[in-house]
Design an enzyme around this catalytic site. Structure first.
Site, PDB file in Angstrom:
ATOM      1  N   ARG A  37       0.829  -1.206   0.000  1.00 43.54           N
ATOM      2  CA  ARG A  37       0.000   0.000   0.000  1.00 43.54           C
ATOM      3  C   ARG A  37       0.860   1.253   0.000  1.00 43.54           C
ATOM      4  NH1 ARG A  37      -0.899   1.404   5.928  1.00 43.54           N
ATOM      5  NH2 ARG A  37       0.618   0.117   6.992  1.00 43.54           N
ATOM      6  N   THR A 148      12.064   3.241   8.957  1.00 43.70           N
ATOM      7  CA  THR A 148      11.738   2.638   7.671  1.00 43.70           C
ATOM      8  C   THR A 148      12.072   3.568   6.521  1.00 43.70           C
ATOM      9  OG1 THR A 148       9.963   1.330   8.658  1.00 43.70           O
ATOM     10  CG2 THR A 148       9.855   1.690   6.278  1.00 43.70           C
ATOM     11  N   LYS A 173      15.304   0.062   7.919  1.00 40.34           N
ATOM     12  CA  LYS A 173      14.426  -0.978   7.387  1.00 40.34           C
ATOM     13  C   LYS A 173      14.007  -0.572   5.983  1.00 40.34           C
ATOM     14  CE  LYS A 173       9.993  -3.209   8.443  1.00 40.34           C
ATOM     15  NZ  LYS A 173       8.991  -3.412   9.501  1.00 40.34           N
ATOM     16  N   ASP A 207      12.154  -5.581   4.329  1.00 39.20           N
ATOM     17  CA  ASP A 207      10.781  -6.047   4.534  1.00 39.20           C
ATOM     18  C   ASP A 207      10.094  -6.131   3.184  1.00 39.20           C
ATOM     19  OD1 ASP A 207       8.255  -6.666   5.371  1.00 39.20           O
ATOM     20  OD2 ASP A 207       7.928  -4.824   6.521  1.00 39.20           O
ATOM     21  N   GLU A 235      12.148  -9.667   6.394  1.00 40.34           N
ATOM     22  CA  GLU A 235      10.834  -9.748   7.035  1.00 40.34           C
ATOM     23  C   GLU A 235       9.756 -10.164   6.036  1.00 40.34           C
ATOM     24  OE1 GLU A 235       7.918  -6.936   9.841  1.00 40.34           O
ATOM     25  OE2 GLU A 235       9.869  -6.205   9.162  1.00 40.34           O
ATOM     26  N   ASP A 260       6.072 -11.788  10.209  1.00 42.97           N
ATOM     27  CA  ASP A 260       5.261 -10.665  10.666  1.00 42.97           C
ATOM     28  C   ASP A 260       3.787 -10.985  10.441  1.00 42.97           C
ATOM     29  OD1 ASP A 260       4.016  -8.292  11.290  1.00 42.97           O
ATOM     30  OD2 ASP A 260       5.013  -7.085   9.772  1.00 42.97           O
ATOM     31  N   LYS A 284       3.144  -7.440  17.164  1.00 44.81           N
ATOM     32  CA  LYS A 284       2.458  -6.152  17.076  1.00 44.81           C
ATOM     33  C   LYS A 284       1.155  -6.214  17.871  1.00 44.81           C
ATOM     34  CE  LYS A 284       4.272  -4.924  12.509  1.00 44.81           C
ATOM     35  NZ  LYS A 284       3.940  -4.707  11.073  1.00 44.81           N
ATOM     36  N   SER A 312       5.231  -1.831  15.021  1.00 49.08           N
ATOM     37  CA  SER A 312       4.097  -0.915  15.023  1.00 49.08           C
ATOM     38  C   SER A 312       3.532  -0.836  13.618  1.00 49.08           C
ATOM     39  CB  SER A 312       4.535   0.488  15.494  1.00 49.08           C
ATOM     40  OG  SER A 312       5.646   0.954  14.734  1.00 49.08           O
ATOM     41  N   ASP A 337      10.809  -2.108  16.044  1.00 43.81           N
ATOM     42  CA  ASP A 337      10.343  -1.339  14.884  1.00 43.81           C
ATOM     43  C   ASP A 337       9.234  -0.400  15.339  1.00 43.81           C
ATOM     44  OD1 ASP A 337       9.850  -0.521  12.259  1.00 43.81           O
ATOM     45  OD2 ASP A 337       8.525  -2.223  11.848  1.00 43.81           O
ATOM     46  N   ASP A 339       8.911   3.162  14.770  1.00 42.89           N
ATOM     47  CA  ASP A 339       9.030   4.491  14.177  1.00 42.89           C
ATOM     48  C   ASP A 339       7.712   5.040  13.640  1.00 42.89           C
ATOM     49  OD1 ASP A 339       8.881   2.632  12.077  1.00 42.89           O
ATOM     50  OD2 ASP A 339       9.945   3.954  10.703  1.00 42.89           O
TER      51      ASP A 339
END
Length: 374
Positions: A37, A148, A173, A207, A235, A260, A284, A312, A337, A339
């Site tokens: 996305r 990221t 990331k 990721d 990831e 994840d 998460k 997050s 993670d 941020d």
């Protein structure tokens, strides 16, 4: 930090009196782009649980259609329906029973449950006059986070990497896995551009957000290894439901694989462990349902020798503050993670956590330190 005066009802017990929902939309300073996305705003439902002593506990349910599939409207219906029914009139200090009621009142709805779970933890800490991290058994108020780099072309990623390094971030990331004409092989050029930009001192993790097939993932990861780009971890390289594919990748590469989207709750993690499908797990709150389930996942992973970090979604200071409090109290084997709130152009709430370079700084205030909406 002054401890608040605590009152009780005529029956000698305080009660939860009300549950409120506050939909918020907060702009991001930079578009957040992944293989799934492109986001320019953070859409969240903020949940407030109030007691008859005048305290409010806050939680957050981020709307992330392509990950959890849960909307703000759905989360609000769940919170104001079965979850509210389980809370109003109950003793806010009976935290264990309340959390059990939240997680048994409705099937699924992980985001809604997470928001209420966090709000109840926040309320409990506020009633005691202590930060949430203290309630969870920790004392540290600083947690190191990665940052990221949105999916993009090599030159864009290199520029962003240099900027983040100058700001003090040492764990980057890189989002890869986008479906483009160049194919998965172009991701090697993206990672090489970042490594060339930052040199050997920064950690680089990537990721793919489910963007590769298992065979593509193996080819790309082998190429990264052969190029000696020193990638810390990869990831979620394949589709969340494809645990056989995840195990296929893990068996054929040296680089650690982080699960994840493949892990929401305990049953998911048990299956990943049983199949030896991943080396690490990203926990998460919005996926598993809150602080209570997240602690169980961390303990389970540790018991089976899996590495851990806490992640997050695209959320604000409430969600990130809760995740950082858990990370500070329980610890993880890798830099977490956290941020997400760094991407906000402006916070939708007053108070709460803040960033100092690559660190999340938790407030020296009761609960999450959030004092209200802006």
């Amino acid at each position: 930090m002054e401890r608040p005066k605590r009152q009780v009802t005529s029956a000698g017990v305080s009660r939860i009196t009300e549950v409120r929902c506050h939909p918020v939309s907060a702009p991001l300073h930079t578009p957040f782009v992944t293989a799934l996305r492109r986001a320019t705003t953070s859409e969240s439902l903020l949940v407030e649980v109030l007691d008859d002593d005048g305290n409010s506990g806050w939680g957050e349910a981020p709307e992330v259609w392509r990950v959890t599939g849960e909307s703000m409207a759905g989360a609000q219906a769940c919170v104001m329906g079965p979850l509210r029914d389980a809370l109003v009139g109950a003793d806010p200090d009976d935290l264990t029973r309340l959390l059990r009621a939240v997680h048994t009142s409705v099937v699924g709805n992980h985001n809604a449950k997470a928001a209420v779970d966090v709000a109840l933890h926040d309320l409990a800490a506020r009633r005691l006059g202590i930060p949430l991290v203290r309630l969870l058994g920790g004392t540290s108020r600083r947690v190191l986070t990665d940052v990221t780099l949105s999916a993009g072309e090599p030159d864009e990623l290199a520029e962003a990497a240099r900027a983040r390094l100058e700001e003090g971030f040492t764990v980057l990331k890189v989002k890869v896995g986008q479906r483009t004409a160049a194919g998965a092989r172009a991701d090697v050029a993206r990672v090489r551009a970042v490594r060339d930009a930052v040199g050997p001192d920064a950690l680089i993790r990537i990721d793919a957000n489910q963007g590769w097939t298992p065979r593509e993932a193996v080819r790309v990861i082998h190429a990264l290894e052969d190029a000696d780009l020193d990638v810390e971890l990869v990831e979620q390289p394949v589709a969340a439901a494809d645990l056989d594919g995840l195990a296929f990748v893990s068996d054929r590469v040296t680089t650690p694989i982080l699960a994840d989207e493949a892990v929401y709750g305990v049953r998911d993690l048990v299956e990943v462990i049983r199949r030896r499908a991943a080396d690490l797990v990203n926990v998460k709150l919005g996926k598993c349902g809150g602080i209570g389930p997240a602690r169980t996942l961390l303990d389970l992973a540790e018991a089976h020798g899996m590495g851990t970090l806490i992640g997050s979604m695209v959320e604000g200071p409430i969600g990130v503050g809760a995740a950082a409090s858990l990370a500070a109290a329980c610890g993880t084997t890798l830099v977490s993670d956290l941020d997400a709130a760094w991407w906000l152009a402006e916070s939708p709430v007053e108070g709460g956590m803040r960033y100092e370079g690559p660190e999340v700084v938790l407030p020296d205030a009761p609960g999450l330190g959030v004092t209200g909406l802006r």
